[in-house]
Scaffold this motif. Structure first.
Motif, short mmCIF file in Angstrom:
data_model
loop_
_atom_site.label_atom_id
_atom_site.label_comp_id
_atom_site.label_asym_id
_atom_site.label_seq_id
_atom_site.Cartn_x
_atom_site.Cartn_y
_atom_site.Cartn_z
N ARG A 37 0.80 -1.23 0.00
CA ARG A 37 0.00 0.00 0.00
C ARG A 37 0.83 1.28 0.00
NH1 ARG A 37 -5.60 -0.60 2.95
NH2 ARG A 37 -5.67 1.38 1.87
N THR A 38 2.00 1.21 -0.62
CA THR A 38 2.81 2.42 -0.82
C THR A 38 2.76 2.77 -2.30
OG1 THR A 38 4.84 1.12 -1.07
CG2 THR A 38 4.35 1.98 1.14
N PRO A 39 3.02 4.02 -2.65
CA PRO A 39 3.02 4.39 -4.07
C PRO A 39 4.05 3.56 -4.85
CG PRO A 39 3.21 6.33 -2.67
CD PRO A 39 3.33 5.14 -1.77
N ASP A 40 3.82 3.38 -6.14
CA ASP A 40 4.72 2.58 -6.96
C ASP A 40 6.16 3.07 -6.91
OD1 ASP A 40 2.71 0.88 -7.73
OD2 ASP A 40 2.36 1.87 -9.66
N PHE A 41 6.36 4.40 -6.84
CA PHE A 41 7.72 4.92 -6.82
C PHE A 41 8.46 4.59 -5.52
CE2 PHE A 41 5.23 8.54 -5.27
CZ PHE A 41 5.95 8.91 -4.14
N MET A 42 7.74 4.19 -4.48
CA MET A 42 8.37 3.74 -3.23
C MET A 42 8.63 2.25 -3.41
SD MET A 42 9.38 5.11 -0.42
CE MET A 42 8.41 6.55 -0.03
N ARG A 43 9.84 1.93 -3.88
CA ARG A 43 10.13 0.57 -4.32
C ARG A 43 10.28 -0.42 -3.17
NH1 ARG A 43 12.31 -0.01 -9.62
NH2 ARG A 43 12.67 -2.15 -9.00
N GLY A 44 10.59 0.05 -1.97
CA GLY A 44 10.75 -0.84 -0.83
C GLY A 44 11.74 -0.29 0.16
N VAL A 45 12.27 -1.19 0.98
CA VAL A 45 13.26 -0.79 1.99
C VAL A 45 14.46 -1.74 1.90
CG1 VAL A 45 11.58 0.23 3.58
CG2 VAL A 45 12.17 -2.19 3.80
N ILE A 46 15.60 -1.25 2.37
CA ILE A 46 16.80 -2.08 2.50
C ILE A 46 17.27 -2.04 3.94
CG2 ILE A 46 17.57 -1.84 0.10
CD1 ILE A 46 19.62 0.27 1.12
N LEU A 48 20.29 -1.32 6.05
CA LEU A 48 21.58 -0.63 5.99
C LEU A 48 22.20 -0.66 7.38
CD1 LEU A 48 23.61 1.08 4.36
CD2 LEU A 48 22.28 3.09 5.02
N ARG A 49 23.04 -1.65 7.60
CA ARG A 49 23.70 -1.83 8.90
C ARG A 49 22.70 -1.80 10.04
NH1 ARG A 49 27.03 1.01 5.74
NH2 ARG A 49 26.46 3.06 6.49
N GLY A 50 21.60 -2.53 9.86
CA GLY A 50 20.59 -2.66 10.91
C GLY A 50 19.52 -1.59 10.90
N ASN A 51 19.61 -0.64 9.99
CA ASN A 51 18.62 0.42 9.89
C ASN A 51 17.73 0.19 8.66
OD1 ASN A 51 19.51 2.15 12.08
ND2 ASN A 51 21.34 2.47 10.82
N VAL A 52 16.45 0.45 8.81
CA VAL A 52 15.51 0.36 7.70
C VAL A 52 15.59 1.66 6.91
CG1 VAL A 52 13.08 0.14 7.05
CG2 VAL A 52 13.98 -1.16 9.01
N VAL A 53 15.94 1.54 5.62
CA VAL A 53 16.07 2.72 4.76
C VAL A 53 15.13 2.57 3.57
CG1 VAL A 53 17.65 4.05 3.29
CG2 VAL A 53 18.48 3.07 5.44
N PRO A 54 14.16 3.49 3.42
CA PRO A 54 13.27 3.44 2.26
C PRO A 54 14.04 3.75 0.98
CG PRO A 54 12.79 5.37 3.61
CD PRO A 54 13.87 4.60 4.32
N VAL A 55 13.63 3.09 -0.11
CA VAL A 55 14.26 3.30 -1.41
C VAL A 55 13.18 3.71 -2.40
CG1 VAL A 55 15.55 2.23 -3.31
CG2 VAL A 55 16.09 1.62 -0.93
N VAL A 56 13.42 4.82 -3.09
CA VAL A 56 12.47 5.31 -4.08
C VAL A 56 13.05 5.17 -5.48
CG1 VAL A 56 11.40 6.95 -2.48
CG2 VAL A 56 13.30 7.69 -3.91
N ASP A 57 12.18 5.05 -6.43
CA ASP A 57 12.56 5.00 -7.83
C ASP A 57 12.26 6.37 -8.43
OD1 ASP A 57 12.87 4.54 -10.55
OD2 ASP A 57 12.06 2.49 -10.42
N LEU A 58 13.29 7.19 -8.57
CA LEU A 58 13.09 8.54 -9.09
C LEU A 58 12.56 8.52 -10.51
CD1 LEU A 58 16.18 10.48 -7.69
CD2 LEU A 58 13.82 10.54 -6.88
N ARG A 59 12.94 7.51 -11.29
CA ARG A 59 12.41 7.42 -12.66
C ARG A 59 10.88 7.32 -12.62
NH1 ARG A 59 15.84 4.06 -17.00
NH2 ARG A 59 13.71 3.84 -17.77
N ALA A 93 19.24 4.78 -9.17
CA ALA A 93 19.80 5.49 -10.33
C ALA A 93 20.25 4.45 -11.35
CB ALA A 93 20.97 6.37 -9.91
N ASP A 94 20.10 4.79 -12.63
CA ASP A 94 20.57 3.90 -13.68
C ASP A 94 22.08 3.70 -13.59
OD1 ASP A 94 17.99 3.64 -14.68
OD2 ASP A 94 18.26 5.20 -16.16
N ALA A 95 22.78 4.78 -13.28
CA ALA A 95 24.24 4.72 -13.13
C ALA A 95 24.73 6.00 -12.49
CB ALA A 95 24.92 4.55 -14.49
N VAL A 96 25.74 5.89 -11.64
CA VAL A 96 26.41 7.06 -11.08
C VAL A 96 27.53 7.42 -12.04
CG1 VAL A 96 27.90 7.87 -9.21
CG2 VAL A 96 25.81 6.63 -8.68
#
Length: 163
Positions: A37-46, A48-59, A93-96
Motif C-alpha cells: 500500500r505504498t506508491p509505486d515509486f516507493m520501491r521498498g526498503v533495504i 543498511l547496517r541494521g537500519n531500515v532505509v526506504p528506497v524510491v525509484d526517481l524514474r 539510479a541507472d548509473a552514477v
C-alpha cells in the motif's frame, strides 16, 4: 567565485545531480523488501547496517518508467529532511557518473512549466558544455506537497476513467 560539488547520475537518458553534501553512500542494487500500500515509486526498503532505509525509484516518480536492474544500477543514500526531520533515503539510479564542480554562474533557475510550479524539486539547471544537468533539491522532492503531487500524477484520474 564559489563553486559547489555535485554527484551526477543517470535516469533514463538524462543526467541529474545532487549536492555532494547530501550524499552519504552509494550501494549496488540489492534486494528490496516491498511495503504494501505504498506508491509505486516507493520501491521498498533495504537493511543498511541494521537500519531500515526506504528506497524510491526517481524514474517512476518523474514519469520516466521503472528503473531496470542492470550491472550499473545503484542506490544513492542521501540524508533528506522530511517535514523537518532528517532521514536516510535511498534513490535508485541507472548509473552514477562523477563528481563535478559548478560555479554559481553555471546554474540557471528551474524553468516554470505550463504556468504551474511543477519543478519545485529542481534546484537549478547546471550548464555543462553544450547541455544541461538537472540539479535536484532532494529535500524538495520529498516534501509532503511534492509526494502528494507524485502520488496524484501516478494515480488514474477520474476523468480518465469516465466513458
Amino acid at each position: 567565485m564559489t563553486s559547489n560539488q555535485y554527484l551526477t547520475f543517470r535516469l533514463d537518458q538524462e543526467t541529474f545531480a545532487l549536492e555532494i553534501g547530501k550524499v552519504r553512500e552509494i550501494f549496488d542494487f540489492s534486494h528490496l523488501t516491498r511495503i504494501p500500500r505504498t506508491p509505486d515509486f516507493m520501491r521498498g526498503v533495504i537493511n543498511l547496517r541494521g537500519n531500515v532505509v526506504p528506497v524510491v525509484d526517481l524514474r517512476l516518480a518523474f514519469g520516466l518508467g521503472s528503473t531496470p536492474q542492470t550491472v550499473n544500477t545503484c542506490i544513492i543514500i542521501s540524508e533528506v529532511l522530511v517535514d523537518g526531520h532528517p532521514i536516510l533515503l535511498g534513490a535508485l539510479a541507472d548509473a552514477v557518473q562523477e563528481v563535478i564542480s559548478l560555479e554559481g554562474a553555471q546554474i540557471e533557475p528551474a524553468p516554470p512549466l505550463a504556468g504551474h510550479d511543477r519543478t519545485g524539486f529542481i534546484h537549478g539547471m547546471g550548464k555543462v558544455d553544450e547541455g544541461f544537468i538537472i540539479i535536484l533539491d532532494i529535500d524538495g522532492i520529498f516534501s509532503t506537497e511534492q509526494l502528494v503531487d507524485f502520488q496524484a500524477d501516478a494515480s488514474p484520474r477520474l476523468q480518465d476513467l469516465a466513458v
